[in-house]
Design an enzyme around this catalytic site. Structure first.
Site, PDB file in Angstrom:
ATOM      1  N   GLY A  68       0.836  -0.792  -0.056  1.00 19.04           N
ATOM      2  CA  GLY A  68       0.210   0.176  -0.013  1.00 19.04           C
ATOM      3  C   GLY A  68       0.751   1.571   0.157  1.00 19.04           C
ATOM      4  O   GLY A  68       1.736   1.122   0.575  1.00 19.04           O
ATOM      5  N   ASN A  73       5.176  -5.587   5.411  1.00 20.16           N
ATOM      6  CA  ASN A  73       5.277  -7.275   6.522  1.00 20.16           C
ATOM      7  C   ASN A  73       5.444  -8.086   5.201  1.00 20.16           C
ATOM      8  O   ASN A  73       6.510  -9.219   4.672  1.00 20.16           O
ATOM      9  CB  ASN A  73       4.011  -8.171   6.758  1.00 20.16           C
ATOM     10  CG  ASN A  73       4.359  -7.092   8.386  1.00 20.16           C
ATOM     11  OD1 ASN A  73       5.106  -7.267   8.849  1.00 20.16           O
ATOM     12  ND2 ASN A  73       3.266  -6.436   8.925  1.00 20.16           N
ATOM     13  N   ILE A 112       2.086   2.538   6.896  1.00 26.32           N
ATOM     14  CA  ILE A 112       1.009   2.938   8.091  1.00 26.32           C
ATOM     15  C   ILE A 112       0.520   2.347   8.866  1.00 26.32           C
ATOM     16  O   ILE A 112       0.462   2.917  10.260  1.00 26.32           O
ATOM     17  CB  ILE A 112       0.180   4.064   6.938  1.00 26.32           C
ATOM     18  CG1 ILE A 112      -1.120   3.131   6.470  1.00 26.32           C
ATOM     19  CG2 ILE A 112       0.362   4.632   5.914  1.00 26.32           C
ATOM     20  CD1 ILE A 112      -1.977   3.537   5.595  1.00 26.32           C
ATOM     21  N   ASP A 113       0.823   1.182   8.667  1.00 26.79           N
ATOM     22  CA  ASP A 113       0.211   0.235   9.761  1.00 26.79           C
ATOM     23  C   ASP A 113       0.868  -0.075  10.853  1.00 26.79           C
ATOM     24  O   ASP A 113       1.042  -0.266  11.669  1.00 26.79           O
ATOM     25  CB  ASP A 113      -0.317  -1.372   9.162  1.00 26.79           C
ATOM     26  CG  ASP A 113      -1.429  -1.711   8.072  1.00 26.79           C
ATOM     27  OD1 ASP A 113      -2.572  -0.745   8.240  1.00 26.79           O
ATOM     28  OD2 ASP A 113      -1.241  -1.907   7.105  1.00 26.79           O
ATOM     29  N   MET A 137      -8.190   2.678   9.683  1.00 24.01           N
ATOM     30  CA  MET A 137      -7.871   1.385   8.398  1.00 24.01           C
ATOM     31  C   MET A 137      -6.923   0.490   9.902  1.00 24.01           C
ATOM     32  O   MET A 137      -6.553   0.580  11.333  1.00 24.01           O
ATOM     33  CB  MET A 137      -6.327   1.427   8.128  1.00 24.01           C
ATOM     34  CG  MET A 137      -7.174   2.173   6.772  1.00 24.01           C
ATOM     35  SD  MET A 137      -5.952   2.537   5.029  1.00 24.01           S
ATOM     36  CE  MET A 137      -7.084   2.448   3.546  1.00 24.01           C
ATOM     37  N   GLY A 138      -6.686  -0.738   9.837  1.00 22.80           N
ATOM     38  CA  GLY A 138      -6.595  -1.673  10.649  1.00 22.80           C
ATOM     39  C   GLY A 138      -6.625  -3.155  11.296  1.00 22.80           C
ATOM     40  O   GLY A 138      -7.074  -3.501  10.751  1.00 22.80           O
ATOM     41  N   GLN A 187      -6.359   8.373   4.727  1.00 21.02           N
ATOM     42  CA  GLN A 187      -4.648   8.362   5.993  1.00 21.02           C
ATOM     43  C   GLN A 187      -3.600   8.101   5.439  1.00 21.02           C
ATOM     44  O   GLN A 187      -2.696   7.904   5.783  1.00 21.02           O
ATOM     45  CB  GLN A 187      -5.517   7.728   6.821  1.00 21.02           C
ATOM     46  CG  GLN A 187      -5.699   6.433   6.981  1.00 21.02           C
ATOM     47  CD  GLN A 187      -7.294   5.521   7.569  1.00 21.02           C
ATOM     48  OE1 GLN A 187      -7.201   5.093   8.980  1.00 21.02           O
ATOM     49  NE2 GLN A 187      -8.524   4.705   6.629  1.00 21.02           N
ATOM     50  N   ARG A 188      -3.499   7.152   3.934  1.00 21.02           N
ATOM     51  CA  ARG A 188      -2.561   6.990   3.545  1.00 21.02           C
ATOM     52  C   ARG A 188      -1.391   7.976   3.088  1.00 21.02           C
ATOM     53  O   ARG A 188      -0.558   7.982   2.655  1.00 21.02           O
ATOM     54  CB  ARG A 188      -3.061   5.824   2.497  1.00 21.02           C
ATOM     55  CG  ARG A 188      -3.426   4.366   2.572  1.00 21.02           C
ATOM     56  CD  ARG A 188      -3.909   3.344   2.782  1.00 21.02           C
ATOM     57  NE  ARG A 188      -3.155   3.598   0.543  1.00 21.02           N
ATOM     58  CZ  ARG A 188      -3.804   1.733   0.328  1.00 21.02           C
ATOM     59  NH1 ARG A 188      -4.369   0.994   0.296  1.00 21.02           N
ATOM     60  NH2 ARG A 188      -4.161   2.610  -1.256  1.00 21.02           N
TER      61      ARG A 188
END
Length: 411
Positions: free
Chosen positions: A13, A115, A144-145, A189-190, A301-302
């Site tokens: 992303g 990841n 961002i995570d 997000m998450g 938010q990204r």
């Protein structure tokens, strides 16, 4: 010193800071005596397999180009979610990839991603070692995570947190103007970790206001307890604001918004999520009957580069350049990391860790960062995030809009 050309790709992303990391890698390559040409792969490893590359020595021509690239959101080279097969299952893919490396004299491989992208780094590194191909392989984190293990935080997280905290504070101000009882649910997000959602609490320790509740995937979500929480908050004041992670699941592992979701998954087996806020909106309307709405921050938010964290952008540049420095000094099969060397004052240094210990792992929000009731976060958690949103990154404007730097594939 191993000499040759380098290739850099972006995967997963997009973020506000991923191009700053790219700019750091490019600048590091330009300054290195070991690297002649650095190529950019369009759409990550897919572009490498298809030969879609650009000579970045010919694209970045000035210091201003570096600055514009670093301030541009999303992924300037494009991205992909290509999962490479396990070595031995379909080696034709690796043979094609390494033929591409040989044809272009590539001996340095830099991959910027999260990841799943680190899985690609691990596999390319293992294949190179098994087949005695001289190439230095380095993973450079971005997401961002903030769920990559082995690092204090990830490039991109600080800017996303800054945007989320800013938006939450503005939502809180907006909701506070009326006396009519109302509930506002903000979906953030998450999927597996609530790092982004906890950032919604930052206004609490900075300006004294914050959402009433924050719910994370790290705790099983109980609908009945949620309704009781909302009723309790409504007894205290008319305007209740709640932050929820999109990946909320009940005790049986079922996503709260599953009924509103398609069930589709990506190549890594991750479900596409959405609808958690809307599902909770309908439940509140049914169980309580007050005015209620849901807000999904979604893609905003990204890539909110107009609200980027200066700390995040500067660290992203630093870690990209550090990846090149370490690779040209002989380090390979690693992922760059941040080690927090001091909390007050906040300082970090770029380090690295074995990629095999990082790929496909998920770093969750630790228990000590979540309150006992499981419906908010601790001040300790917010103090951890606070320095990551520090400072305002420079934005270059043109006729009222930010200027962006494009790297186009010309074929």
């Amino acid at each position: 010193m191993l000499k040759g050309n380098a290739i850099v790709g972006q995967s997963g992303g997009p973020t506000t800071a991923i191009n700053a990391t790219l700019a750091g890698v490019i600048k590091g390559a330009f300054e290195s005596e070991a690297i002649d040409i650095i190529y950019g792969a369009h759409n990550g490893v897919e572009g490498m397999l298809d030969g879609r590359i650009t000579n970045l020595n010919e694209v970045i021509k000035s210091e201003m180009d570096f600055k514009l690239l670093a301030s541009t959101p999303a992924a300037a080279l494009g991205s992909c979610r290509r999962k490479l097969p396990k070595m031995g299952e379909d080696d034709a893919v690796y043979e094609k990839l390494f033929d591409f490396f040989k044809a272009n004299n590539i001996h340095y491989f830099f991959y910027i991603g999260g990841n799943d992208s680190m899985d690609t780094v691990a596999k390319v590194s293992a294949y190179a070692e098994a087949h005695n191909y001289e190439i230095k392989v380095m993973g450079v984190p971005k997401t961002i995570d903030n769920d990559v293990v082995g690092t204090d935080h990830t490039p991109g997280y600080g800017s996303a947190s800054k945007y989320i905290a800013t938006s939450m504070q503005e939502i809180l101000r907006d909701c506070a103007v009326y006396t009519v009882k109302a509930v506002t649910i903000v979906e953030i997000m998450g999927r597996d970790a609530g790092w982004l959602t906890v950032a919604a609490g930052l206004p609490r320790i900075i300006n004294g206001i914050g959402p009433d509740y924050i719910y994370l995937p790290e705790r099983a979500f109980d609908i009945d307890k949620f309704i009781e929480d909302v009723k309790t908050a409504l007894e205290k004041h008319p305007n209740v604001v709640i932050a929820v992670s999109e990946g909320l699941r009940d005790a049986d592992g079922k996503y709260v918004g599953e009924s509103a979701q398609s069930g589709a998954t990506d190549v890594f087996g991750h479900k596409y999520l959405s609808g958690t806020g809307k599902s909770l909106e309908l439940i509140v309307k049914e169980k309580i009957g007050c005015k209620v709405r849901s807000i999904e921050l979604n893609l905003l938010q990204r890539c909110a580069a107009h609200c980027a964290s200066k700390t995040d952008i500067e660290e992203s540049l630093m870690v990209g350049a550090a990846a090149v420095k370490n690779a040209t000094e002989g380090i390979s099969g690693k992922m760059m990391c941040f080690t927090r060397t001091s909390s007050n004052p906040y300082t970090v240094e770029a380090t690295y860790a074995d990629i095999e210990k990082i790929a496909n792992q998920v770093r969750e929000v630790p228990a000590e960062f979540i309150n006992e009731a499981g419906n908010n976060v601790t001040d300790e958690c917010l103090e951890y995030i606070k320095p990551l949103i520090s400072g305002e990154s420079e934005v270059f404007w043109k006729d009222g809009l930010p200027s962006h730097f494009a790297i186009n594939y010309l074929g």
